[in-house]
Design a protein around this motif. Structure first.
Motif, PDB file in Angstrom:
ATOM      1  N   THR A  15      45.688  53.670  65.068  1.00 17.13           N
ATOM      2  CA  THR A  15      44.247  53.058  65.219  1.00 17.13           C
ATOM      3  C   THR A  15      43.292  53.382  63.860  1.00 17.13           C
ATOM      4  O   THR A  15      42.952  52.446  63.206  1.00 17.13           O
ATOM      5  CB  THR A  15      43.337  53.335  66.216  1.00 17.13           C
ATOM      6  OG1 THR A  15      44.197  53.238  67.572  1.00 17.13           O
ATOM      7  CG2 THR A  15      41.988  52.418  66.528  1.00 17.13           C
ATOM      8  N   VAL A  16      43.594  54.629  63.323  1.00 14.96           N
ATOM      9  CA  VAL A  16      42.704  54.964  62.208  1.00 14.96           C
ATOM     10  C   VAL A  16      43.348  54.573  60.954  1.00 14.96           C
ATOM     11  O   VAL A  16      42.847  53.953  59.880  1.00 14.96           O
ATOM     12  CB  VAL A  16      42.248  56.399  62.171  1.00 14.96           C
ATOM     13  CG1 VAL A  16      41.482  56.913  61.158  1.00 14.96           C
ATOM     14  CG2 VAL A  16      41.891  56.920  63.670  1.00 14.96           C
ATOM     15  N   ILE A  17      44.529  54.894  61.002  1.00 12.90           N
ATOM     16  CA  ILE A  17      45.376  54.440  59.807  1.00 12.90           C
ATOM     17  C   ILE A  17      45.540  52.887  59.594  1.00 12.90           C
ATOM     18  O   ILE A  17      45.314  52.393  58.399  1.00 12.90           O
ATOM     19  CB  ILE A  17      46.804  55.143  59.762  1.00 12.90           C
ATOM     20  CG1 ILE A  17      46.784  56.712  59.890  1.00 12.90           C
ATOM     21  CG2 ILE A  17      47.565  54.705  58.742  1.00 12.90           C
ATOM     22  CD1 ILE A  17      48.026  57.395  59.886  1.00 12.90           C
ATOM     23  N   GLY A  18      45.634  52.299  60.658  1.00 16.97           N
ATOM     24  CA  GLY A  18      45.774  50.662  60.672  1.00 16.97           C
ATOM     25  C   GLY A  18      44.397  50.198  60.059  1.00 16.97           C
ATOM     26  O   GLY A  18      44.450  49.151  59.530  1.00 16.97           O
ATOM     27  N   ALA A  19      43.143  50.821  60.286  1.00 18.99           N
ATOM     28  CA  ALA A  19      42.000  50.149  59.811  1.00 18.99           C
ATOM     29  C   ALA A  19      41.835  50.659  58.417  1.00 18.99           C
ATOM     30  O   ALA A  19      41.360  51.534  58.012  1.00 18.99           O
ATOM     31  CB  ALA A  19      40.671  50.622  60.662  1.00 18.99           C
ATOM     32  N   GLN A  20      42.332  49.720  57.278  1.00 21.66           N
ATOM     33  CA  GLN A  20      42.332  50.301  55.821  1.00 21.66           C
ATOM     34  C   GLN A  20      40.850  50.507  55.601  1.00 21.66           C
ATOM     35  O   GLN A  20      40.227  49.581  55.646  1.00 21.66           O
ATOM     36  CB  GLN A  20      43.102  49.004  55.127  1.00 21.66           C
ATOM     37  CG  GLN A  20      44.424  48.898  55.520  1.00 21.66           C
ATOM     38  CD  GLN A  20      45.258  49.608  54.997  1.00 21.66           C
ATOM     39  OE1 GLN A  20      45.218  50.320  53.937  1.00 21.66           O
ATOM     40  NE2 GLN A  20      46.474  49.628  55.538  1.00 21.66           N
ATOM     41  N   GLY A  21      40.557  51.683  55.108  1.00 22.87           N
ATOM     42  CA  GLY A  21      39.401  52.023  54.527  1.00 22.87           C
ATOM     43  C   GLY A  21      38.327  52.722  55.565  1.00 22.87           C
ATOM     44  O   GLY A  21      37.203  53.169  55.088  1.00 22.87           O
ATOM     45  N   ALA A  22      38.934  53.124  56.502  1.00 22.64           N
ATOM     46  CA  ALA A  22      38.161  53.951  57.523  1.00 22.64           C
ATOM     47  C   ALA A  22      38.287  55.276  57.192  1.00 22.64           C
ATOM     48  O   ALA A  22      37.164  56.330  57.347  1.00 22.64           O
ATOM     49  CB  ALA A  22      38.483  53.648  59.085  1.00 22.64           C
ATOM     50  N   ALA A  23      39.216  55.696  56.727  1.00 21.93           N
ATOM     51  CA  ALA A  23      39.633  57.118  56.352  1.00 21.93           C
ATOM     52  C   ALA A  23      40.173  57.062  54.893  1.00 21.93           C
ATOM     53  O   ALA A  23      40.945  56.365  54.369  1.00 21.93           O
ATOM     54  CB  ALA A  23      40.734  57.804  57.191  1.00 21.93           C
ATOM     55  N   VAL A  24      39.707  58.361  54.150  1.00 22.68           N
ATOM     56  CA  VAL A  24      40.080  58.574  52.848  1.00 22.68           C
ATOM     57  C   VAL A  24      41.489  59.173  52.929  1.00 22.68           C
ATOM     58  O   VAL A  24      41.476  60.331  53.531  1.00 22.68           O
ATOM     59  CB  VAL A  24      39.185  59.366  52.087  1.00 22.68           C
ATOM     60  CG1 VAL A  24      39.871  59.660  50.725  1.00 22.68           C
ATOM     61  CG2 VAL A  24      37.905  58.736  51.753  1.00 22.68           C
ATOM     62  N   PRO A  25      42.633  58.781  52.601  1.00 23.15           N
ATOM     63  CA  PRO A  25      43.940  59.600  52.842  1.00 23.15           C
ATOM     64  C   PRO A  25      43.650  61.084  52.091  1.00 23.15           C
ATOM     65  O   PRO A  25      43.152  61.340  50.784  1.00 23.15           O
ATOM     66  CB  PRO A  25      44.898  58.959  51.857  1.00 23.15           C
ATOM     67  CG  PRO A  25      44.171  57.443  51.558  1.00 23.15           C
ATOM     68  CD  PRO A  25      42.877  57.822  51.782  1.00 23.15           C
ATOM     69  N   VAL A  26      43.934  62.133  52.977  1.00 21.82           N
ATOM     70  CA  VAL A  26      43.551  63.413  52.523  1.00 21.82           C
ATOM     71  C   VAL A  26      44.318  63.918  51.223  1.00 21.82           C
ATOM     72  O   VAL A  26      43.587  64.663  50.229  1.00 21.82           O
ATOM     73  CB  VAL A  26      43.945  64.551  53.802  1.00 21.82           C
ATOM     74  CG1 VAL A  26      43.064  64.486  55.103  1.00 21.82           C
ATOM     75  CG2 VAL A  26      45.376  64.458  54.096  1.00 21.82           C
ATOM     76  N   GLN A  27      45.468  63.191  50.954  1.00 20.57           N
ATOM     77  CA  GLN A  27      46.050  63.599  49.765  1.00 20.57           C
ATOM     78  C   GLN A  27      45.325  63.077  48.537  1.00 20.57           C
ATOM     79  O   GLN A  27      45.006  63.922  47.506  1.00 20.57           O
ATOM     80  CB  GLN A  27      47.454  62.892  49.728  1.00 20.57           C
ATOM     81  CG  GLN A  27      48.530  63.364  48.512  1.00 20.57           C
ATOM     82  CD  GLN A  27      49.778  62.686  48.769  1.00 20.57           C
ATOM     83  OE1 GLN A  27      50.246  62.627  49.719  1.00 20.57           O
ATOM     84  NE2 GLN A  27      50.346  62.648  47.639  1.00 20.57           N
ATOM     85  N   ASP A  28      44.866  62.079  48.671  1.00 25.01           N
ATOM     86  CA  ASP A  28      43.917  61.423  47.655  1.00 25.01           C
ATOM     87  C   ASP A  28      42.722  62.339  47.340  1.00 25.01           C
ATOM     88  O   ASP A  28      41.905  62.574  46.358  1.00 25.01           O
ATOM     89  CB  ASP A  28      43.623  59.899  47.772  1.00 25.01           C
ATOM     90  CG  ASP A  28      44.518  58.857  47.666  1.00 25.01           C
ATOM     91  OD1 ASP A  28      45.646  59.605  47.327  1.00 25.01           O
ATOM     92  OD2 ASP A  28      44.339  57.738  48.249  1.00 25.01           O
TER      93      ASP A  28
END
Lengths: 293, 310, 435
Positions: free
Chosen positions: C93-106
């Motif tokens: 759900t979170v990953i599917g919503a592009q822009g909800a989370a900043v990838p921790v790697q980035d």
């Protein structure tokens, strides 16, 4: 409205303003959003949505599980209502008859009204623990191996017991005060006509309590639909499995827990219509009662 | 005055009999066994009600590890006071603010705030609907009573969003006011006002009393019992809220008891020994105040409840 | 109070070193109750004491579901926490919503912290990553299903812990003979479905187990292997060789704790709790069994539990604080401490090495089982799975499989229903994301 009401033009508006604004903000606005969402499939974070027409509704109709939940809700409401009314009536009749300790009994029988629903569920979990629950052990004595949270029927049983436990007090209070308002003359006449207590109850007391019973019927149905939420939630602990689930809890499962905003909104709307029907029924009933009494 | 309202609410023949039936007459009962049976039924009923609570108390006196293995019993151990102290003063959170005492205070604020707010707002609205010639009275009536249709649980996410838009998260206003958006109390007060005799209003008008004076000097005192009953019902309702506080209050300083006890029972599902002792005490703490209110004010409570169904 | 850029700048220059300067405050919503919550609080305290620029406040938000829903609602309202703990089934759900989370790697790289996904333990690193192998969520409380056994009970029966289900079928009658229920499980979807696919390197969903995107992803549960496994489990259940006590974790595990079940499949993270309970029998753990008839060697399993997502929409200095905390969290010392206190696996190789050197596994051999299992040979289907509305799909799995075990349906019908309802849910999820 009173016939001889006041004519002040702005005061009533001022008086209504707080209530109306709260309702518009926190009821109509959210309800409107629910209605709108029911026609969409929406990304939970609000990034996108797709209009899907009636799909959120038709899939309910097509889902055997939703229909099963609807049936469960129906007979759950029926059984909770029936048993909490029956037990309360029995206790009220007895409490109305005894002389000693009437007040103590009344207190002991009504305090559960104030118990929070999650606490009632918490208690049920302990009572029906599969290994050492006191009620599980008690029923095992009679050869019934209760396995709550495993067997559909057993879990339903635990839910019903907990709901009845929590609901008996309200019904008891209403029945008792209904009984105490039965005219003395009627009681005395009945006593002469009918020496048997049981037939006296069915021919005289019961019909006189019928209006109270009707009113309570609605209260209890609403209770078993909505107010059992916290109890069911505590018993299932977010893990429905193949256990019984009421329609209101299903809304919560899909919307709050599963992030399916469109699907759960459609279910909310279905419930709204259901309760609307119930309310109309109740209003007509109340009006008829006023008419006859 | 209260007598008067009572008479109006009940059909005439019932009202006459509303006074308690003279006990003297009842003393000559034909069957003694009947009385024994009655008491047996009532005692069984009282036990049915009381036993679960006693069980919670018992469980809080024995060590958690033992409960986990054997469950409740008739044994009384010595853990009650340590568990009570732990529940009251020890916090399970980072901020240290979710102690039993703190949550107790928050529950009080929620219960009292909700009951007071709801009563004041509902009485004003009901007064406007019943006592004023208002063109859109019917509309207002339906606007208000439709709210009985949809409990907060099923519209909780949009309600949350709106509460946030108004900047009310983590505030007492945000916690309490949205809960008020349901018309139960307004409905009860409306029914009650309708039953107040018209003559009162006419007499007041002849005496030259305006709407405000009539409301404060006559109607409010007349509604005392009703207000008390509503207060109790609403206090219990507010105190027992769970899901809404979980959403709105994210600052631990604002957590309530019912919220806390639910979260603790979730902690029961975990790797370590479940803290039955502490959760049972918190459960008892969460139940006690509303129960005491109901028990001590039961006369008003019963009267208000039963009269409001008319 | 939010510090302005200027005060932060001044603070970082050390000009206010002696004064109590404004710290950047960040919040972390989590679903760790009880003892786990206490360890979370310890970590936060440790982080706050380790430096002066940032202050982290963890908030316990109830169950995983309540935590996630709270965070999503807060996000829509612009009030999201900096860090939120998201459980395995909710990650899509979170990953599917592009822009909800900043990838921790980035996030880590942008803030000057070195990041190499190879530093993370094999079975851990890709579960919360995207299809290109970029880590989106930081694995936090990670565990894998392993087999715990009551050593006294097995000794009594004169058998060794089984490595495969075939071996289990052989020894189970002897355990029953000795007076024990041979086996219980604790989480049907996680142990018998999801990790079943990983352990045997079977595809669990199309589109590379869902990692390639939500559109068109279908669940592959209606397979002969699944049918075979559950048919056997049901046979064991009917013969008293397996105990099933519903879909609740604790209701099943309780039978191991009270000594009536000889073995249970549980989380490698259970280890910490079991050790604290002082059980009246010797116990140990071994790998999750597999079917030799499906695969000669068992593959690695993937992680369950939850991860930490950095939510987007925060000022740069707060993101810097979040990155600093993640860096602190993944340091070997903290990972080892977390591992020791809770039983969850350490997520980096360095932390694992540290635990080994410290002699942790000499003292508690059971603590190592989960990690070693996560480091078994990998296959193309062992990274994990990514399916939307998976919370509901899990409900369907639980429901239908319980019904099968309770004798209310056949395994063919149960699996077909899960497939049909699962695919309908996946199609619905795909529709939420478009536009």
């Amino acid at each position: 409205m009173k016939r001889a009401g006041f004519d002040n033009p702005w005061l009533p508006i001022l008086l209504l303003l707080p209530q109306l604004s709260i309702i518009c903000l926190f009821f109509y606005w959210p309800a409107w959003q629910a209605l709108r969402s029911s026609f969409f499939l929406e990304d939970p974070f609000g990034f996108g949505e797709t209009f899907v027409g009636l799909q959120n509704y038709t899939r309910l109709w097509d889902s055997p599980q939703y229909m099963k939940n609807a049936w469960f809700t129906l007979w759950f409401s029926f059984l909770v209502t029936f048993f909490s009314l029956a037990i309360a009536l029995l206790l009220a009749v007895k409490a109305d008859t005894v002389l000693r300790g009437a007040r103590t009994y009344r207190t002991l029988l009504m305090w559960v009204y104030a118990v929070a629903p999650p606490v009632a569920g918490f208690i049920a979990l302990i009572l029906f623990n599969q290994r050492w629950g006191p009620l599980t052990e008690a029923f095992a004595q009679f050869g019934w191996l209760l396995r709550v949270r495993l067997e559909y029927f057993d879990t339903a049983f635990a839910m019903i017991v907990a709901s009845v436990w929590k609901q008996v007090p309200v019904n008891f209070i209403f029945f008792l005060s209904g009984l105490q308002s039965i005219p003395r003359a009627v009681r005395e006449a009945a006593l002469i006509d009918n020496r048997s207590g049981i037939s006296r109850f069915w021919t005289v007391t019961f019909p006189l309590l019928a209006p109270t019973g009707f009113f309570l019927l609605i209260i209890n149905i609403t209770y078993s639909l909505f107010d059992t939420f916290g109890m069911i939630d505590t018993i299932l602990r977010n893990n429905p499995g193949d256990q019984p689930v009421t329609l209101v809890y299903q809304v919560y499962l899909d919307g709050f827990r599963g992030q399916d905003i469109g699907g759960s909104s459609a279910q909310s709307v279905v419930l709204m219509v259901l309760v609307l029907a119930l309310t109309v029924f109740q209003f007509r009933l109340v009006e008829r009662r006023i008419h006859y009494t | 005055m209260a007598e008067l309202s009572h008479t109006i609410l009940l059909p005439p023949e019932q009202a006459r009999a509303a006074r308690p039936v003279a006990p003297a007459r009842r003393h000559r009962r034909p069957l003694r066994w009947g009385a024994v049976g009655n008491h047996a039924v009532l005692i069984a009923g009282a036990l049915f009600m009381l036993a679960p609570l006693l069980m919670l108390v018992q469980m809080s006196t024995i060590p958690d590890a033992q409960i986990m293995r054997t469950g409740p019993s008739f044994e009384i151990g010595d853990r009650f006071w340590p568990n009570l102290e732990k529940a009251l003063t020890e916090s399970m959170s980072f901020s240290g603010e979710t102690t039993g005492l703190n949550m107790f205070r928050n529950s009080m604020i929620l219960g009292l705030g909700f009951a007071l707010g709801k009563i004041v707002i509902s009485m004003m609205a009901a007064y406007a609907i019943v006592y004023f010639r208002l063109r859109f009275a019917t509309l207002a009536f339906w606007l208000i009573f439709t709210t009985l249709l949809l409990p907060l649980e099923v519209r909780i996410v949009p309600s949350y969003e709106i509460t946030q838009k108004l900047g009310l998260l983590n505030s007492w206003t945000g916690l309490i006011v949205p809960l008020i958006a349901s018309a139960t109390a307004t409905f009860f007060f409306r029914q009650f006002f309708m039953s107040v005799p018209e003559e009162l209003l006419e007499a007041a008008k002849i005496d030259g009393a305006g709407p405000v004076k009539f409301f404060i000097d006559i109607l409010v005192p007349l509604s005392r019992t009703m207000i008390a009953a509503m207060f109790i019902i609403m206090f219990v309702f507010g105190w027992n809220q769970y899901l809404w506080p979980v959403m709105v209050s994210t600052e631990e300083g604002k957590f309530t008891l019912v919220q806390g006890i639910k979260q603790i029972t979730q902690g029961l599902e975990g790797g370590h020994i479940p803290e039955y002792g502490r959760s049972n005490i918190l459960a008892i703490l969460a139940v006690l105040p509303p129960v005491l209110v109901v028990v001590f004010f039961q006369r008003w409570f019963v009267k208000g409840l039963t009269e409001s169904d008319k | 109070m939010k510090p302005t850029l200027i005060t932060t700048a001044i603070a970082s220059l050390g000009l206010m070193a002696n004064a109590a300067h404004a710290q950047t405050e960040i919040t972390w919503w989590h679903g760790m109750g009880g003892h786990l919550g206490e360890v979370v609080n310890q970590i936060a305290e440790g982080f706050n004491e380790s430096q002066d620029d940032y202050s982290l406040t963890p908030v316990f938000k109830g169950s995983y579901e309540e935590t996630l829903t709270g965070a999503i609602a807060a996000f829509r309202a612009g009030e999201q926490p900096n860090i939120v703990q998201v459980f395995d089934a909710g990650a899509a759900t979170v990953i599917g919503a592009q822009g909800a989370a900043v990838p921790v790697q980035d996030l880590l790289e942008a803030n000057g912290h070195a990041f190499d996904i190879e530093d993370y333990i094999a079975g851990v690193r890709y579960f919360y990553a995207d299809s290109d192998g970029k880590m989106i969520g930081m694995p936090f409380n990670s565990s894998s299903p392993v087999l715990y056994y009551n050593a006294d009970a097995l000794a009594e029966a004169g058998v060794e812990p089984p490595a495969t289900y075939e071996e289990f079928a052989e020894i189970a009658p002897a355990i029953l003979e000795a007076g024990y229920t041979p086996l219980v499980q604790t989480h049907l979807p996680w142990e018998f479905v999801e990790n079943f696919h990983s352990r045997h390197n079977l595809p669990f969903a199309t589109n590379d187990n869902g990692y390639d995107g939500a559109a068109g992803t279908e669940i592959l549960i209606n397979s002969p292997e699944m049918a075979m496994h559950f048919t056997k489990v049901k046979e064991w259940l009917d013969a008293g060789l397996f105990g099933f006590h519903g879909t609740s974790w604790d209701d099943n595990k309780a039978y191991f704790l009270d000594g009536s079940a000889a073995m249970y499949i549980g989380s490698s993270g259970d280890f910490g709790g079991l050790a604290a309970m002082d059980l009246p029998f010797e116990w140990a753990s071994t790998y999750l069994p597999y079917w030799e008839e499906i695969t000669r060697e068992g593959y690695q399993t993937f992680i369950g539990g939850a991860s930490l997502f950095a939510m987007s929409g925060h000022p740069a200095e707060e993101d810097a604080a979040t990155a600093a905390f993640l860096e602190y969290l993944t340091s070997p010392e903290i990972q080892y401490m977390w591992h020791r206190e809770t039983g969850y696996v350490p997520i980096t190789n360095a932390a694992y090495e540290m635990a080994k050197e410290d002699g942790h596994y000499d003292r508690f051999p059971a603590a190592e089982t989960g990690i070693k299992q996560l480091m078994l040979p990998a296959g193309e289907n062992t990274a994990g799975y990514r399916m939307g509305f998976y919370v509901q799909i899990r409900d369907v799995e639980n429901r239908e499989l319980s019904r099968f075990l309770n004798g209310e349906t056949s395994i063919e019908d149960a699996l077909a229903t899960i497939e049909a309802e699962g695919n309908a849910l996946l199609a619905r999820f795909a529709q939420t994301a478009i536009n």
